[in-house]
Design a protein around this motif. Structure first.
Motif, PDB file in Angstrom:
ATOM      1  N   SER A 269       0.900  -1.190  -0.166  1.00 57.13           N
ATOM      2  CA  SER A 269       0.040   0.039   0.034  1.00 57.13           C
ATOM      3  C   SER A 269       0.937   1.120  -0.053  1.00 57.13           C
ATOM      4  CB  SER A 269      -0.704   0.063   1.273  1.00 57.13           C
ATOM      5  OG  SER A 269      -0.127   0.139   2.451  1.00 57.13           O
ATOM      6  N   GLU A 270       0.271   2.433  -0.492  1.00 57.45           N
ATOM      7  CA  GLU A 270       1.113   3.692  -0.307  1.00 57.45           C
ATOM      8  C   GLU A 270       1.640   3.862   1.111  1.00 57.45           C
ATOM      9  OE1 GLU A 270       0.827   7.912  -2.471  1.00 57.45           O
ATOM     10  OE2 GLU A 270      -1.068   6.881  -1.886  1.00 57.45           O
ATOM     11  N   GLU A 271       0.693   3.753   2.056  1.00 56.31           N
ATOM     12  CA  GLU A 271       1.291   3.923   3.325  1.00 56.31           C
ATOM     13  C   GLU A 271       2.200   3.101   3.754  1.00 56.31           C
ATOM     14  OE1 GLU A 271      -0.434   2.929   7.605  1.00 56.31           O
ATOM     15  OE2 GLU A 271      -2.146   3.069   6.212  1.00 56.31           O
ATOM     16  N   ARG A 272       2.386   1.736   3.487  1.00 56.44           N
ATOM     17  CA  ARG A 272       3.394   0.792   3.860  1.00 56.44           C
ATOM     18  C   ARG A 272       4.711   1.319   3.059  1.00 56.44           C
ATOM     19  NH1 ARG A 272      -0.163  -3.948   3.909  1.00 56.44           N
ATOM     20  NH2 ARG A 272      -0.492  -4.230   6.319  1.00 56.44           N
TER      21      ARG A 272
END
Length: 75
Positions: free
Chosen positions: A25-28
């Protein structure tokens, strides 16, 4: 169903995260970059997923179709 750890990444135990496509994910990716890691994702054969991950700023992609990846990212 697999459990996904939300423990923060730590440099002593991890050199470079290799994430499965479904976990990338973009967050990870951002979290890993902020911790000083480069992020690789596997196995990414779908052109839409390749573009999405490129937008996230991943550092590397494992694929079974390198020609398609090159063409997709250079377009």
């Amino acid at each position: 169903r697999a459990r996904i750890s939300r423990k923060p990444l730590s440099r002593p135990t991890l050199k470079r995260p290799h994430l499965h496509l479904l976990l990338a994910s973009e967050e990870r990716v951002q979290e890993a970059h902020e911790a000083g890691f480069r992020v690789n994702v596997y196995t990414v054969d779908d052109p839409a997923a390749q573009r999405r991950l490129s937008g996230f700023g991943v550092d590397g992609v494992f694929t079974n179709l390198p020609g398609r990846l090159r063409a997709n990212l250079s377009a």
